[in-house]
Design an enzyme around this catalytic site. Structure first.
Site, short mmCIF file in Angstrom:
data_model
loop_
_atom_site.label_atom_id
_atom_site.label_comp_id
_atom_site.label_asym_id
_atom_site.label_seq_id
_atom_site.Cartn_x
_atom_site.Cartn_y
_atom_site.Cartn_z
N ARG A 12 0.84 -1.20 0.00
CA ARG A 12 0.00 0.00 0.00
C ARG A 12 0.87 1.25 0.00
O ARG A 12 1.92 1.28 0.64
CB ARG A 12 -0.91 0.01 1.23
CG ARG A 12 -1.99 -1.04 1.21
CD ARG A 12 -3.01 -0.83 0.09
NE ARG A 12 -3.76 0.41 0.24
CZ ARG A 12 -4.90 0.51 0.90
NH1 ARG A 12 -5.44 -0.56 1.46
NH2 ARG A 12 -5.53 1.67 0.97
N GLY A 31 1.46 5.94 9.37
CA GLY A 31 2.04 4.74 9.96
C GLY A 31 3.54 4.84 10.16
O GLY A 31 4.21 5.76 9.67
N HIS A 167 8.70 -8.10 7.41
CA HIS A 167 8.14 -7.59 8.66
C HIS A 167 7.45 -8.66 9.50
O HIS A 167 6.93 -8.35 10.57
CB HIS A 167 7.16 -6.46 8.36
CG HIS A 167 7.81 -5.22 7.84
ND1 HIS A 167 8.18 -4.16 8.64
CD2 HIS A 167 8.17 -4.87 6.58
CE1 HIS A 167 8.73 -3.21 7.90
NE2 HIS A 167 8.74 -3.61 6.64
N ASP A 374 4.91 -13.56 16.57
CA ASP A 374 4.86 -12.19 16.05
C ASP A 374 6.25 -11.77 15.58
O ASP A 374 7.25 -12.03 16.28
CB ASP A 374 4.38 -11.23 17.15
CG ASP A 374 3.56 -10.08 16.57
OD1 ASP A 374 3.70 -9.80 15.38
OD2 ASP A 374 2.78 -9.49 17.34
N LEU A 378 4.99 -4.01 17.91
CA LEU A 378 5.31 -2.63 18.29
C LEU A 378 4.43 -2.13 19.42
O LEU A 378 4.75 -1.12 20.04
CB LEU A 378 5.18 -1.73 17.07
CG LEU A 378 6.14 -2.04 15.92
CD1 LEU A 378 5.94 -1.07 14.78
CD2 LEU A 378 7.59 -1.99 16.41
N VAL A 379 3.31 -2.81 19.71
CA VAL A 379 2.44 -2.39 20.82
C VAL A 379 3.23 -2.39 22.13
O VAL A 379 3.08 -1.48 22.95
CB VAL A 379 1.20 -3.31 20.91
CG1 VAL A 379 0.46 -3.09 22.23
CG2 VAL A 379 0.27 -3.05 19.74
N LYS A 381 6.36 -1.80 22.55
CA LYS A 381 7.24 -0.63 22.57
C LYS A 381 6.44 0.66 22.75
O LYS A 381 6.89 1.59 23.46
CB LYS A 381 8.05 -0.57 21.27
CG LYS A 381 8.99 -1.76 21.08
CD LYS A 381 9.86 -1.61 19.84
CE LYS A 381 10.85 -2.77 19.72
NZ LYS A 381 11.79 -2.61 18.61
N TYR A 499 38.54 -24.75 -16.26
CA TYR A 499 37.45 -25.23 -17.11
C TYR A 499 36.10 -25.20 -16.39
O TYR A 499 35.27 -24.33 -16.63
CB TYR A 499 37.75 -26.64 -17.63
CG TYR A 499 36.69 -27.12 -18.60
CD1 TYR A 499 36.66 -26.61 -19.89
CD2 TYR A 499 35.71 -28.03 -18.21
CE1 TYR A 499 35.67 -27.01 -20.78
CE2 TYR A 499 34.73 -28.44 -19.09
CZ TYR A 499 34.71 -27.93 -20.38
OH TYR A 499 33.73 -28.31 -21.26
N ASP A 680 37.64 -20.01 -10.96
CA ASP A 680 36.46 -19.77 -10.13
C ASP A 680 36.55 -20.26 -8.69
O ASP A 680 35.76 -19.85 -7.85
CB ASP A 680 35.24 -20.43 -10.77
CG ASP A 680 35.28 -21.95 -10.62
OD1 ASP A 680 36.19 -22.57 -11.20
OD2 ASP A 680 34.42 -22.50 -9.90
#
Length: 752
Positions: A12, A31, A167, A374, A378-379, A381, A499, A680
């Protein structure tokens, strides 16, 4: 179309478009992600995302209006139909990935139409990124909606620096492997240069899945993929700490706080704020509160649980059933333990204004955060940030990513109701001094690790990684031109080439038939050897039989088995070695590992034994290779042999047999003022080191990683392209004749 050097991509946009009274209206979001992105130091940045309105409902003029209006606000819309939103967003993203990544595999579903829509929408966003990005832009992709997007953008715009942040949790291998499209999703993510997670456990789960599903090992959080280094690390997201502190001083929050003090008086308030989701552990939380009232009847009438459940995906059956379960449980507990004057639980199925939420945080005596799983949460914090004069206790699930940063919280297992009850009782009994001491420690941390600093730290690492990717690496256009000029103007030239992995991509068997040179390889080598005063040497770990049959008809110098055999002027010369006397006991150990490890096999050479495990399940292969290396090292201690680990192999050979000795011999035998050496793997590093002090030498590593080479290219096809550039235009068009002596089996491989 304007181009931008910093591109943010999320599902979004920070601006939503809706239709009201027949007109389009635009509403900005406030947000945490929008706050983080606004703090990034970039003058020309653009945000790509879905504007929130179905494309089916828009006319062409309305689409253009949205594009023009959002451009003014630094946004670029990707229009999606209602069906695409249903299948990609509600379907694959939230009905497949979300439950599985949160360990609710019983809820996940896997319809093919979900996956098809997910691919289509990720492709649309990739097209949008290509349209608005400069050739060297930094692109930061957000979340599980776009697990394919890094790879899709990389395909369209290889020069971009790409970051991805997840997230939500990245699950353990045993859960992730349940996805039908698991390998495709990993390959998509590996298109990024930096992949960020909330905690180190998630990063390790991702790296573990890469190793076990794709066979790609990692070292210190970094792995190599398609010639690039990809970093996976933890970047714990913070909150806008200053915003919560400032809100406490606003008139609205002060008024709400006063009303809460009057409403609850001396009653202890336990607060719970969640989006309605099965990952949040709400039914388990209610059961724990019921058990508290049963085991500690002295709290009846003295505590109240205020539970705010923010509506989410209300049209989805699983969420409807969850809401019904919660509301029935609340009614049952209130009916069992409540009185006329007091109800144990106040339940609100609604979103509350920011000013009221901060007031609730500030007033609450206990914050109950008990998700089953979870990514961060953030709740927890936000609650700590909103505490000023009044104390409070945070009870936090050990399944939330935030627990790593908040050790002062009371940690609980959300599946253990008794542990939650004990934590609530401890919190209600905790002294005010201890409450404030714990809160102060967490606040000091949160005030530094903010969402703004999170964004800056990630972008800084993305910039550093981008710089490191270009430090030794890809030959620039100018460097390629200089190399070609040096080659064409040199009087004598020496080209030394490994090679496997250098001229030819790796195959999944040691069989020479599968790895025979393609017509393009033969054409390139013929063009080089046709040039006067040019010597081409193939220095390989392959057997002399393989090299002899592959390069019939080409006048190239050959060194087989890392130099144990050398062919000059069509005559082979063998080193003197006592390796054959050690073969029997080495073979016995390797045979044991072959019998124990399905898919592995032994390749026996004149002067080496090689255990191949390219077809072994990656996790088993990794462990067996370590065990075999250790056992052989102990067995051969004191012997003049070395045990080496290469790409999907464990090899034992005489210590003095090395490509470095071949290079010294070649540079002495064929004096040249232009030397090009390409390889390589670890055996080729010996060649690069020998040539480090030679001003006439150009060394090129095929692939990425630490190297003594001066330059690198991503893969064999790029090296072949460079070798083609070095030739006069007419010479690379000539097809080499295929000698009649080549065996029929190899001839079939050559013609593929």
């Amino acid at each position: 179309m304007s181009k931008f050097s910093t591109v943010i991509i999320s599902n979004r946009l920070p601006v939503s478009v809706a239709r009201k009274d027949g007109k389009l209206v635009y509403e900005a979001s406030s947000g945490g992600l929008a706050t983080a992105m606004s703090s990034l130091e970039a003058d020309d940045k653009i945000w790509i995302g879905w504007p929130g309105i179905d494309a089916d409902t828009l006319s062409d003029d309305e689409r253009q209006e949205i594009i023009d209006e959002l451009k003014k606000q630094g946004c670029f819309p990707v229009f999606l139909t209602a069906k695409e939103v249903e299948l990609y967003y509600e379907g694959y993203a939230n009905d497949t990935l979300w439950p599985l990544f949160h360990y609710f595999q019983n809820v996940a579903s896997y319809p093919l139409e979900y996956w098809e829509a997910y691919q289509v929408v990720n492709g649309k966003f990739a097209d949008a990124a290509a349209e608005v990005s400069t050739h060297d832009a930094r692109v930061w992709i957000q979340d599980y909606h776009f697990l394919l997007l890094p790879g899709l953008i990389r395909e369209r715009s290889p020069g971009l620096t790409i970051g991805f942040f997840l997230h939500i949790p990245f699950p353990s291998f045993e859960i992730f492997r349940m996805l039908p499209q698991r390998k495709e999703l990993l390959a998509g993510l590996l298109g990024a240069d930096v992949i960020g997670f909330h905690v180190y456990d998630y990063a390790q789960h991702f790296l573990d899945s890469c190793r076990r599903l794709l066979g790609i090992p990692s070292s210190n959080g970094t792995l190599e993929y398609e010639g690039r280094m990809v970093k996976a690390s933890a970047y714990p997201i913070g909150i806008d700490y200053a915003k919560f502190r400032a809100q406490l001083d606003t008139r609205e929050t002060k008024a709400a706080l006063k009303q809460l003090d009057e409403s609850y008086g001396k009653q202890k308030l336990i607060l719970s704020v969640d989006r309605l989701d099965y990952s949040k552990g709400i039914p388990e939380r209610l059961e724990a509160f019921r058990l508290l009232l049963e085991e500690y009847p002295e709290y009846l009438g003295k505590v109240k649980l205020l539970m705010i459940a923010v509506p989410s995906r209300t049209g989805v059956k699983a969420y409807q059933e969850l809401r019904n379960e919660i509301e029935m449980t609340v009614s049952r507990i209130n009916g069992t333990y409540g009185t006329v004057e007091w109800a144990p639980i106040s339940y609100q199925f609604q979103n509350r204004p920011f000013s009221e939420i901060v007031a609730l945080y500030a007033h609450a005596d206990i914050m109950l955060v008990t998700p089953i799983r979870d990514g961060m949460n953030l709740v927890a914090k936000e609650y700590v940030a909103s505490k000023r004069r009044k104390g409070g206790a945070l009870i936090l699930s050990e399944m939330a990513g935030a627990i790593d940063e908040m050790p002062e919280a009371l940690s609980i297992n959300p599946n253990n109701a008794k542990s939650v009850v004990s934590a609530i009782h401890e919190a209600l009994s905790m002294s005010m001094h201890e409450q404030k001491q714990r809160l102060t420690a967490m606040q000091k941390r949160l005030s530094v690790v903010t969402v703004q600093n999170w964004g800056k730290e990630f972008m800084y690492d993305l910039e550093v990684t981008s710089t490191q990717q270009g430090s030794i690496k890809q030959l620039s256009l100018t460097q390629r031109q200089r190399l070609v000029t040096r080659y064409r103007t040199a009087s004598k030239r020496l080209i030394i080439l490994d090679y496997d992995g250098t001229l030819r991509s790796f195959v999944k068997t040691p069989s020479p038939l599968a790895a025979a040179p393609t017509l393009r390889i033969r054409r390139v080598l013929k063009a080089l050897t046709d040039q006067p005063n040019t010597t081409v040497a193939i220095v390989s770990g392959r057997t002399r039989r393989a090299l002899s049959s592959w390069f019939v008809g080409l006048p190239v110098v050959l060194a087989a088995e890392h130099g144990a055999w050398k062919r000059y002027d069509r005559k082979w010369h063998e080193v003197e070695s006592e390796f054959k006397k050690d073969k029997k006991r080495i073979r016995a150990v390797m045979d044991k590992y072959v019998s124990r490890t399905h898919g592995s096999e032994i390749e026996e050479k004149d002067h080496a034994l090689v255990w191949h495990y390219v077809n072994v399940e990656p996790d088993v292969a990794y462990k067996r290779a370590m065990e075999l290396h250790h056992e052989l090292t102990e067995l051969l201690a004191g012997e003049d042999v070395t045990v080496n680990e290469g790409r999907n192999i464990v090899e034992v050979k005489p210590s003095f047999v090395a490509k470095s000795n071949v290079v010294r011999e070649l540079t002495q035998r064929y004096k040249a003022d232009f030397v090009l050496c390409a390889g390589d793997d670890y055996t080729d590093e010996d060649m690069f080191r020998v040539l480090q002090d030679d001003p006439s030498a150009l060394t090129i590593k095929v692939g990425s990683g630490d190297t003594a080479a001066r330059h690198s290219v991503g893969k064999p096809a790029e090296l072949l392209g460079l070798l083609e550039e070095m030739q006069p235009p007419s010479s690379t068009l000539l097809l080499p004749s295929v000698p009649k002596k080549i065996p029929r089996k190899i001839l079939r491989w050559l013609r593929k």
